[in-house]
Design a protein around this motif. Structure first.
Motif, PDB file in Angstrom:
ATOM      1  N   ALA A   1       0.821  -1.218   0.000  1.00 36.81           N
ATOM      2  CA  ALA A   1       0.000   0.000   0.000  1.00 36.81           C
ATOM      3  C   ALA A   1       0.848   1.258   0.000  1.00 36.81           C
ATOM      4  CB  ALA A   1      -0.927  -0.001   1.215  1.00 36.81           C
ATOM      5  N   ALA A   2       2.101   1.135   0.432  1.00 32.73           N
ATOM      6  CA  ALA A   2       2.988   2.310   0.482  1.00 32.73           C
ATOM      7  C   ALA A   2       3.578   2.658  -0.877  1.00 32.73           C
ATOM      8  CB  ALA A   2       4.110   2.061   1.488  1.00 32.73           C
ATOM      9  N   MET A   3       3.170   1.947  -1.932  1.00 40.23           N
ATOM     10  CA  MET A   3       3.720   2.183  -3.266  1.00 40.23           C
ATOM     11  C   MET A   3       3.655   3.640  -3.717  1.00 40.23           C
ATOM     12  SD  MET A   3       2.770   2.567  -6.724  1.00 40.23           S
ATOM     13  CE  MET A   3       1.123   1.872  -6.862  1.00 40.23           C
ATOM     14  N   PRO A   4       2.538   4.363  -3.505  1.00 37.09           N
ATOM     15  CA  PRO A   4       2.513   5.775  -3.939  1.00 37.09           C
ATOM     16  C   PRO A   4       3.584   6.637  -3.268  1.00 37.09           C
ATOM     17  CG  PRO A   4       0.300   4.988  -3.461  1.00 37.09           C
ATOM     18  CD  PRO A   4       1.242   3.944  -2.965  1.00 37.09           C
ATOM     19  N   LEU A   5       3.993   6.251  -2.072  1.00 37.63           N
ATOM     20  CA  LEU A   5       5.025   7.023  -1.371  1.00 37.63           C
ATOM     21  C   LEU A   5       6.381   6.839  -2.038  1.00 37.63           C
ATOM     22  CD1 LEU A   5       3.934   6.192   2.298  1.00 37.63           C
ATOM     23  CD2 LEU A   5       3.090   7.979   0.755  1.00 37.63           C
ATOM     24  N   TRP A   6       6.682   5.609  -2.432  1.00 35.64           N
ATOM     25  CA  TRP A   6       7.949   5.378  -3.150  1.00 35.64           C
ATOM     26  C   TRP A   6       7.906   6.074  -4.510  1.00 35.64           C
ATOM     27  CZ3 TRP A   6       9.100   4.329   1.245  1.00 35.64           C
ATOM     28  CH2 TRP A   6       8.695   3.225   1.981  1.00 35.64           C
ATOM     29  N   ALA A   7       6.721   6.104  -5.123  1.00 36.47           N
ATOM     30  CA  ALA A   7       6.594   6.798  -6.402  1.00 36.47           C
ATOM     31  C   ALA A   7       6.888   8.287  -6.242  1.00 36.47           C
ATOM     32  CB  ALA A   7       5.188   6.595  -6.974  1.00 36.47           C
ATOM     33  N   ALA A   8       6.446   8.865  -5.124  1.00 36.10           N
ATOM     34  CA  ALA A   8       6.737  10.284  -4.864  1.00 36.10           C
ATOM     35  C   ALA A   8       8.229  10.513  -4.693  1.00 36.10           C
ATOM     36  CB  ALA A   8       5.978  10.746  -3.622  1.00 36.10           C
TER      37      ALA A   8
ATOM     38  N   LEU B   1      -7.728   1.569  -1.055  1.00 39.85           N
ATOM     39  CA  LEU B   1      -7.425   1.233   0.341  1.00 39.85           C
ATOM     40  C   LEU B   1      -8.427   0.235   0.913  1.00 39.85           C
ATOM     41  CD1 LEU B   1      -6.363   4.678   1.865  1.00 39.85           C
ATOM     42  CD2 LEU B   1      -4.900   2.739   1.300  1.00 39.85           C
ATOM     43  N   LEU B   2      -9.607   0.118   0.270  1.00 41.39           N
ATOM     44  CA  LEU B   2     -10.581  -0.878   0.705  1.00 41.39           C
ATOM     45  C   LEU B   2      -9.979  -2.281   0.645  1.00 41.39           C
ATOM     46  CD1 LEU B   2     -13.927   0.277  -0.985  1.00 41.39           C
ATOM     47  CD2 LEU B   2     -13.474   0.101   1.468  1.00 41.39           C
ATOM     48  N   GLU B   3      -9.275  -2.566  -0.455  1.00 44.14           N
ATOM     49  CA  GLU B   3      -8.667  -3.895  -0.595  1.00 44.14           C
ATOM     50  C   GLU B   3      -7.580  -4.109   0.445  1.00 44.14           C
ATOM     51  OE1 GLU B   3      -6.151  -7.082  -2.688  1.00 44.14           O
ATOM     52  OE2 GLU B   3      -5.588  -5.001  -2.591  1.00 44.14           O
ATOM     53  N   THR B   4      -6.783  -3.069   0.697  1.00 43.49           N
ATOM     54  CA  THR B   4      -5.721  -3.175   1.696  1.00 43.49           C
ATOM     55  C   THR B   4      -6.285  -3.466   3.075  1.00 43.49           C
ATOM     56  OG1 THR B   4      -4.417  -1.565   0.439  1.00 43.49           O
ATOM     57  CG2 THR B   4      -3.739  -1.980   2.696  1.00 43.49           C
ATOM     58  N   ALA B   5      -7.412  -2.837   3.395  1.00 41.06           N
ATOM     59  CA  ALA B   5      -7.998  -2.999   4.724  1.00 41.06           C
ATOM     60  C   ALA B   5      -8.832  -4.273   4.860  1.00 41.06           C
ATOM     61  CB  ALA B   5      -8.856  -1.771   5.050  1.00 41.06           C
ATOM     62  N   LEU B   6      -9.582  -4.633   3.810  1.00 43.05           N
ATOM     63  CA  LEU B   6     -10.544  -5.724   3.929  1.00 43.05           C
ATOM     64  C   LEU B   6      -9.972  -7.102   3.585  1.00 43.05           C
ATOM     65  CD1 LEU B   6     -13.767  -4.084   2.426  1.00 43.05           C
ATOM     66  CD2 LEU B   6     -13.135  -4.357   4.829  1.00 43.05           C
ATOM     67  N   ALA B   7      -9.048  -7.177   2.619  1.00 44.71           N
ATOM     68  CA  ALA B   7      -8.534  -8.483   2.194  1.00 44.71           C
ATOM     69  C   ALA B   7      -7.880  -9.267   3.340  1.00 44.71           C
ATOM     70  CB  ALA B   7      -7.558  -8.317   1.028  1.00 44.71           C
TER      71      ALA B   7
END
Length: 290
Positions: A104-111, A244-250
């Motif tokens: 889920a932290a992928m967007p942070l590395w992209a930044a 984030l739904l998938e990150t939280a619910l899966a």
């Protein structure tokens, strides 16, 4: 979707895409076939569907589509292929919860990569989000799950997948306005080749072929098509919120269906990561609307 507004269309596509993607990690846990064979067949089905679709839709224009992608397309294909390998390793070597929270932290590395590669400034909001996410990841990787599934090697693979996926999307920005679907189809050769090199060229165990077909030929292409198309109608920040739904619910579904308890530290770390991304994206979306 003909009677929907653009916003409703985008929200619907993103939500359906996430719902389609949700069973993916559960199916991973239900398959008994060894990791390398699973990797070959899952990626093979996905690649076959993507290439057939591209041939039918683009026909003789497809070779030119591939050529015009140039080095950004090649870099994207390699990065996403390595990310797929890392994802498979992570699911096999650590818990689903650890894998998804780290990914889920992928967007942070992209930044961070956009700052390094393109000189884009990291504002205070993104800086604080990165710090909070790093704290959350640090907490979850130092915990122990009840079933003993979590291992540092899987956490490291998830981190590698998150970073290489971010690298792929950063490279895609060097080819604006061009579809990366041909490069995504090409990326499936990487996990197939890796699985073959590791000795996984074999038929899946009896009963697993159907699961692998659903994962590779239906879930992966359909969810990607819907999620990647949603930003045409709504801001990408809003798509990130829905993802984030998938990150939280899966992880909860895997816990409930398979009995994989991620442990208290993983839950605490995951809550911190998801909360940081949630708050950051809500602030970003508010700025966009303002």
């Amino acid at each position: 979707m003909g009677n929907l507004t653009e916003r409703q269309r985008g929200l619907t596509m993103a939500f359906i895409g996430i719902m389609v993607l949700m069973p993916d990690t559960i199916l991973f846990r239900l398959i008994d076939t060894n990791l390398w064979t699973l990797m070959i067949w899952r990626a093979g089905f996905q690649g076959a569907v993507l290439w057939v679709a591209l041939i039918l839709l683009r026909g003789r224009k497809l070779p030119e589509d591939v050529r015009t992608l140039g080095w950004p397309g090649a870099g994207f294909a390699l990065a996403m292929g390595v990310a797929a390998v890392c994802f498979n390793l992570a699911i096999a070597w650590t818990t689903v919860a650890n894998t998804l929270f780290i990914l889920a932290a992928m967007p942070l590395w992209a930044a961070l990569l956009s700052w390094l590669m393109m000189g884009e400034r990291i504002d205070l909001r993104m800086g604080l989000t990165i710090m909070a996410a790093m704290i959350g990841i640090g907490i979850l990787v130092t915990g122990n799950d009840e079933g003993g599934v979590a291992h540092w090697s899987g956490d490291l693979a998830a981190l590698g997948g998150s970073f290489t996926m971010a690298a792929g999307f950063s490279l895609a920005r060097f080819a604006p306005g061009r579809s990366m679907v041909p490069a995504l189809a090409g990326s499936t050769f990487v996990p197939v080749a890796f699985g073959i090199a590791m000795g996984g060229l074999a038929l899946p165990l009896q009963g697993d072929m159907g699961f692998l077909f659903v994962m590779g030929a239906i879930i992966a292409p359909l969810s990607f098509a819907l999620i990647s198309s949603a930003p045409r109608y709504i801001p990408s920040t809003e798509v990130s919120l829905i993802m984030l739904l998938e990150t939280a619910l899966a992880p909860i579904l895997v816990w409930w269906i398979v009995g994989e308890d991620p442990g208290p530290r993983a839950i605490l770390g995951g809550v911190i990561v998801v909360a940081a991304l949630l708050v950051s994206n809500l602030v970003g979306l508010r700025r966009i609307r303002a």
